[in-house]
Every structure is written in C-alpha cells, then in structure tokens.
Design a protein around this motif. Sequence first.
Motif, PDB file in Angstrom:
ATOM      1  N   ARG A  38       0.838  -1.186   0.000  1.00 33.69           N
ATOM      2  CA  ARG A  38       0.000   0.000   0.000  1.00 33.69           C
ATOM      3  C   ARG A  38       0.877   1.241   0.000  1.00 33.69           C
ATOM      4  O   ARG A  38       2.013   1.213   0.475  1.00 33.69           O
ATOM      5  N   GLN A  39       0.313   2.305  -0.531  1.00 35.02           N
ATOM      6  CA  GLN A  39       1.023   3.575  -0.555  1.00 35.02           C
ATOM      7  C   GLN A  39       0.044   4.701  -0.272  1.00 35.02           C
ATOM      8  O   GLN A  39      -0.920   4.895  -1.026  1.00 35.02           O
ATOM      9  N   ALA A  40       0.315   5.405   0.806  1.00 35.15           N
ATOM     10  CA  ALA A  40      -0.498   6.560   1.177  1.00 35.15           C
ATOM     11  C   ALA A  40       0.135   7.817   0.587  1.00 35.15           C
ATOM     12  O   ALA A  40       1.344   7.839   0.325  1.00 35.15           O
ATOM     13  N   PRO A  41      -0.647   8.876   0.389  1.00 36.51           N
ATOM     14  CA  PRO A  41      -0.101  10.116  -0.169  1.00 36.51           C
ATOM     15  C   PRO A  41       1.073  10.625   0.650  1.00 36.51           C
ATOM     16  O   PRO A  41       0.996  10.721   1.878  1.00 36.51           O
ATOM     17  N   GLY A  42       2.176  10.913  -0.037  1.00 34.54           N
ATOM     18  CA  GLY A  42       3.331  11.468   0.633  1.00 34.54           C
ATOM     19  C   GLY A  42       4.165  10.468   1.406  1.00 34.54           C
ATOM     20  O   GLY A  42       5.127  10.853   2.072  1.00 34.54           O
ATOM     21  N   LYS A  43       3.797   9.186   1.325  1.00 35.67           N
ATOM     22  CA  LYS A  43       4.535   8.160   2.055  1.00 35.67           C
ATOM     23  C   LYS A  43       5.115   7.132   1.098  1.00 35.67           C
ATOM     24  O   LYS A  43       4.670   6.991  -0.036  1.00 35.67           O
ATOM     25  N   ALA A  92      -5.010   4.206   1.777  1.00 36.30           N
ATOM     26  CA  ALA A  92      -3.898   4.126   0.826  1.00 36.30           C
ATOM     27  C   ALA A  92      -4.409   3.510  -0.476  1.00 36.30           C
ATOM     28  O   ALA A  92      -5.536   2.989  -0.535  1.00 36.30           O
ATOM     29  N   VAL A  93      -3.560   3.552  -1.483  1.00 39.32           N
ATOM     30  CA  VAL A  93      -3.781   2.745  -2.677  1.00 39.32           C
ATOM     31  C   VAL A  93      -3.116   1.399  -2.423  1.00 39.32           C
ATOM     32  O   VAL A  93      -1.946   1.340  -2.035  1.00 39.32           O
TER      33      VAL A  93
END
Length: 124
Positions: A38-43, A92-93
């Motif tokens: 998963r990927q969260a904005p800015g992370k 997250a995506v």
Amino acid sequence: QVHLVESGGGLVQPGGSLRLSCAASGYTLDAYAIGWFRQAPGKEREGVSWLSLDDGKTYYADSVKGRFTVSRDNAKNTVYLQMNGLKPEDTAVYYCATTKITIATMSSFLYDYWGQGTQVTVSS
C-alpha cells in the motif's frame, strides 16, 4: 507475462471491513508468491502481506497483523486480502504484485509484475 487486476477498494468507516481481490492472468505458475503493498499520499510504499502460492505460507506486517487475512482461490486465479477493523491510517492505494523469491519478502524491488492499484479510504 503476468497481468494483475485489483478490485474491491472503496470508502469505509473506521472499524469496517473490505475485501480486496487480485485477479491474475498469464503465466502465473512462474510466480512463487503474491504480495500486497500500500502507498499513502506522501509516504513510501509499504509491504502489507505475502502469500506463497506454493505452500500457502503467509506473512503480515505488524501494522495489520490480526486484522488482515490473505487467501487464494486457485480455481479463479485470484488472491484476496480481507481487511477487518480498518483504521484511518489504513487509507492508501493497495497493490498486489508477484515475486519469484522463495522466502517472505516485502522488498518491492524484488517483485516483477504489479497491478494498477485500488483505493481504500477509511473515514467517518
């Protein structure tokens, strides 16, 4: 060539559940394991779970252990990520990916094929 398509994301309230699907096509027999990231904005992208397609062994990141469960349906060539007790920080995506590495790994550079991702938003 392996083609992966994620689905099942959406908006859910804290404490709710979602089940993500990762449908695979192509030469899936070459892939040893499926990973969920998963990927969260800015992370940075974070490894969430790993499933061996050979023997069913699993791995979970500490942040999701006890809440998320990975499983597979061989007949449908699909891997699932059941997410319970969702928290806002799970937003997250989410991506699934394949790897030929024979031990549990969440190093994204070791994964060969990736899906397009599905958005999960946990908010009241």
